[in-house]
Design a protein around this motif. Structure first.
Motif, PDB file in Angstrom:
ATOM      1  N   ILE A 198     -28.140  -9.102  22.741  1.00 54.31           N
ATOM      2  CA  ILE A 198     -29.240  -8.541  23.515  1.00 54.31           C
ATOM      3  C   ILE A 198     -29.132  -9.064  24.939  1.00 54.31           C
ATOM      4  N   GLY A 199     -29.126  -8.130  25.891  1.00 55.85           N
ATOM      5  CA  GLY A 199     -28.991  -8.507  27.291  1.00 55.85           C
ATOM      6  C   GLY A 199     -30.195  -8.089  28.097  1.00 55.85           C
ATOM      7  N   VAL A 200     -30.597  -8.922  29.026  1.00 55.88           N
ATOM      8  CA  VAL A 200     -31.739  -8.634  29.881  1.00 55.88           C
ATOM      9  C   VAL A 200     -31.266  -8.064  31.203  1.00 55.88           C
ATOM     10  N   SER A 201     -32.005  -7.092  31.723  1.00 58.14           N
ATOM     11  CA  SER A 201     -31.801  -6.596  33.078  1.00 58.14           C
ATOM     12  C   SER A 201     -33.143  -6.652  33.790  1.00 58.14           C
ATOM     13  N   GLY A 202     -33.173  -6.150  35.032  1.00 57.18           N
ATOM     14  CA  GLY A 202     -34.369  -6.403  35.832  1.00 57.18           C
ATOM     15  C   GLY A 202     -34.300  -7.849  36.278  1.00 57.18           C
ATOM     16  N   ASP A 203     -33.609  -8.092  37.390  1.00 56.29           N
ATOM     17  CA  ASP A 203     -33.191  -9.450  37.748  1.00 56.29           C
ATOM     18  C   ASP A 203     -34.320 -10.469  37.838  1.00 56.29           C
ATOM     19  N   ALA A 204     -35.482 -10.051  38.282  1.00 53.23           N
ATOM     20  CA  ALA A 204     -36.596 -10.989  38.397  1.00 53.23           C
ATOM     21  C   ALA A 204     -37.031 -11.525  37.036  1.00 53.23           C
ATOM     22  N   PHE A 205     -36.688 -10.792  35.966  1.00 51.60           N
ATOM     23  CA  PHE A 205     -37.060 -11.202  34.611  1.00 51.60           C
ATOM     24  C   PHE A 205     -35.940 -11.963  33.909  1.00 51.60           C
ATOM     25  N   ALA A 206     -34.807 -12.127  34.564  1.00 47.09           N
ATOM     26  CA  ALA A 206     -33.618 -12.608  33.876  1.00 47.09           C
ATOM     27  C   ALA A 206     -33.764 -14.020  33.323  1.00 47.09           C
ATOM     28  N   ALA A 207     -34.273 -14.949  34.124  1.00 47.29           N
ATOM     29  CA  ALA A 207     -34.413 -16.322  33.639  1.00 47.29           C
ATOM     30  C   ALA A 207     -35.343 -16.378  32.432  1.00 47.29           C
ATOM     31  N   THR A 208     -36.439 -15.636  32.493  1.00 45.66           N
ATOM     32  CA  THR A 208     -37.367 -15.591  31.366  1.00 45.66           C
ATOM     33  C   THR A 208     -36.680 -14.996  30.145  1.00 45.66           C
ATOM     34  N   GLY A 209     -35.900 -13.936  30.353  1.00 42.28           N
ATOM     35  CA  GLY A 209     -35.193 -13.309  29.244  1.00 42.28           C
ATOM     36  C   GLY A 209     -34.148 -14.215  28.629  1.00 42.28           C
ATOM     37  N   LEU A 210     -33.363 -14.879  29.462  1.00 43.29           N
ATOM     38  CA  LEU A 210     -32.358 -15.810  28.944  1.00 43.29           C
ATOM     39  C   LEU A 210     -33.018 -16.959  28.196  1.00 43.29           C
ATOM     40  N   ASN A 211     -34.085 -17.497  28.771  1.00 49.33           N
ATOM     41  CA  ASN A 211     -34.798 -18.595  28.108  1.00 49.33           C
ATOM     42  C   ASN A 211     -35.445 -18.140  26.802  1.00 49.33           C
ATOM     43  N   ALA A 212     -35.734 -16.834  26.704  1.00 48.28           N
ATOM     44  CA  ALA A 212     -36.362 -16.285  25.499  1.00 48.28           C
ATOM     45  C   ALA A 212     -35.345 -15.975  24.409  1.00 48.28           C
ATOM     46  N   GLY A 213     -34.068 -16.127  24.722  1.00 51.80           N
ATOM     47  CA  GLY A 213     -33.054 -15.917  23.698  1.00 51.80           C
ATOM     48  C   GLY A 213     -32.094 -14.780  23.939  1.00 51.80           C
ATOM     49  N   CYS A 214     -32.178 -14.097  25.089  1.00 49.61           N
ATOM     50  CA  CYS A 214     -31.197 -13.066  25.401  1.00 49.61           C
ATOM     51  C   CYS A 214     -29.821 -13.705  25.574  1.00 49.61           C
ATOM     52  N   ASP A 215     -28.795 -12.992  25.154  1.00 51.93           N
ATOM     53  CA  ASP A 215     -27.433 -13.528  25.177  1.00 51.93           C
ATOM     54  C   ASP A 215     -26.744 -13.357  26.522  1.00 51.93           C
ATOM     55  N   VAL A 216     -27.187 -12.367  27.295  1.00 55.68           N
ATOM     56  CA  VAL A 216     -26.468 -12.005  28.515  1.00 55.68           C
ATOM     57  C   VAL A 216     -27.453 -11.476  29.548  1.00 55.68           C
ATOM     58  N   TRP A 217     -27.132 -11.721  30.799  1.00 54.73           N
ATOM     59  CA  TRP A 217     -27.888 -11.159  31.919  1.00 54.73           C
ATOM     60  C   TRP A 217     -27.009 -10.109  32.576  1.00 54.73           C
ATOM     61  N   TYR A 218     -27.443  -8.845  32.531  1.00 51.34           N
ATOM     62  CA  TYR A 218     -26.783  -7.745  33.221  1.00 51.34           C
ATOM     63  C   TYR A 218     -27.397  -7.650  34.609  1.00 51.34           C
ATOM     64  N   SER A 219     -26.685  -8.144  35.611  1.00 50.16           N
ATOM     65  CA  SER A 219     -27.302  -8.463  36.894  1.00 50.16           C
ATOM     66  C   SER A 219     -26.818  -7.606  38.052  1.00 50.16           C
ATOM     67  N   VAL A 220     -27.784  -7.069  38.788  1.00 52.70           N
ATOM     68  CA  VAL A 220     -27.521  -6.380  40.047  1.00 52.70           C
ATOM     69  C   VAL A 220     -27.180  -7.391  41.146  1.00 52.70           C
ATOM     70  N   LEU A 221     -28.025  -8.413  41.294  1.00 54.15           N
ATOM     71  CA  LEU A 221     -27.826  -9.371  42.381  1.00 54.15           C
ATOM     72  C   LEU A 221     -26.488 -10.092  42.268  1.00 54.15           C
TER      73      LEU A 221
END
Length: 297
Positions: A187-210
């Motif tokens: 499960i990967g998080v996008s929406g960069d402002a939410f990325a740290a919260t998503g990773l800390n919540a257990g997401c495996d990957v950050w799909y990042s624009v920035l």
């Protein structure tokens, strides 16, 4: 392939051609920075505005410039036949994975979206990331649909559109989706402002624009979370609030375009018309925001 930080670079383009030199420079810069994967021809890569031949060429350029860094290529298009052709081009170029959004003009049903992924995964030899981006596709996945699609062969990851702001709610969200999908599907998080919260919540990957233009701070956030230092990940993300604020005001594509131009990585124009870059006042705000976070980038 589907863990850590996946950086999505801009595709610098004008009305006559892709700036191949600038694009290859963006990709090689990401590989040298140490990102875990590179996602070309996502929304930041303006895939929907490019012809098949242009997208084929971008796929080739990405793989060539990425070195040993795995490459994921976006294959979204309006018709299933076109998606299958793009998937073939991506695989022939050497992509390690493909990214598929349910692009539509007519409103798609859940069954139509499922049939798209079913048809595409049947033909793939590389894994696929499900691109859940209602902001551009105007299609909203349910967890039930995610669960059905995740059971198909070759599904490797689900790219979700952000998580709740509250950390407890974000953790619950990620746990709920994970409980309904196979364990091998990340499960990967996008929406960069939410990325740290998503990773800390257990997401495996950050799909990042920035990360496509400023990989250093994004890597710092990702590695902090991966190492269990959730406070540092959250703190670093909060430090980038001047950029997140610009993303909210102007959209991430236009902002990263301005950042790339400010850094001398691309020329102007670099977006496909009718999409235009930021006006002078907004560009001044971008410059000021970069100065505020200069110690991080």
């Amino acid at each position: 392939m589907f863990s850590g930080l996946s950086a999505f670079p801009l595709t610098p383009v004008n009305e006559t051609e892709i700036d191949e030199s600038a694009f290859s420079g963006l990709v090689s810069r990401l590989s040298e920075a140490g990102v875990d994967s590179i996602g070309a021809l996502g929304s930041t890569g303006s895939y929907a505005y490019l012809t098949r031949e242009e997208r084929k060429r971008v796929a080739q350029l990405t793989v060539a410039a990425a070195g040993t860094t795995p490459v994921m290529i976006g294959i979204g298009s309006l018709r299933t036949a076109h998606v299958l052709a793009l998937a073939e081009d991506a695989q022939n170029a050497g992509a390690a994975a493909v990214l598929l959004a349910p692009v539509s003009y007519q409103q798609l049903t859940a069954e139509e979206v499922f049939s798209l992924y079913e048809a595409v995964t049947r033909e793939l030899s590389v894994p696929l990331c499900v691109y859940d981006n209602p902001g551009t596709t105007h299609f909203t996945f349910t967890d039930e649909l995610h669960s059905r699609i995740a059971e198909l062969p070759k599904i490797g990851s689900i790219k979700i559109p952000g998580v709740p702001v509250d950390p407890a709610d974000a953790t619950a969200r990620v746990k709920s989706l994970r409980s309904q999908t196979p364990s091998m599907v990340t499960i990967g998080v996008s929406g960069d402002a939410f990325a740290a919260t998503g990773l800390n919540a257990g997401c495996d990957v950050w799909y990042s624009v920035l990360a496509g233009v400023l990989p250093k701070p994004c890597l710092a956030i990702t590695r902090a979370s991966q190492n269990g230092d959730q406070d540092t990940a959250a703190e670093l993300s909060n430090r980038l609030e001047p950029l997140w604020d610009l993303f909210r005001a102007h959209g991430s594509l236009r902002v990263v375009s301005a950042i790339a131009q400010h850094l001398g990585l691309v020329e102007s124009p670099n977006l496909p018309l009718p999409v235009r870059g930021l006006d002078p006042a907004a560009r001044t705000r971008v410059t000021a925001a970069l100065e505020q976070v200069s110690d991080l980038v």
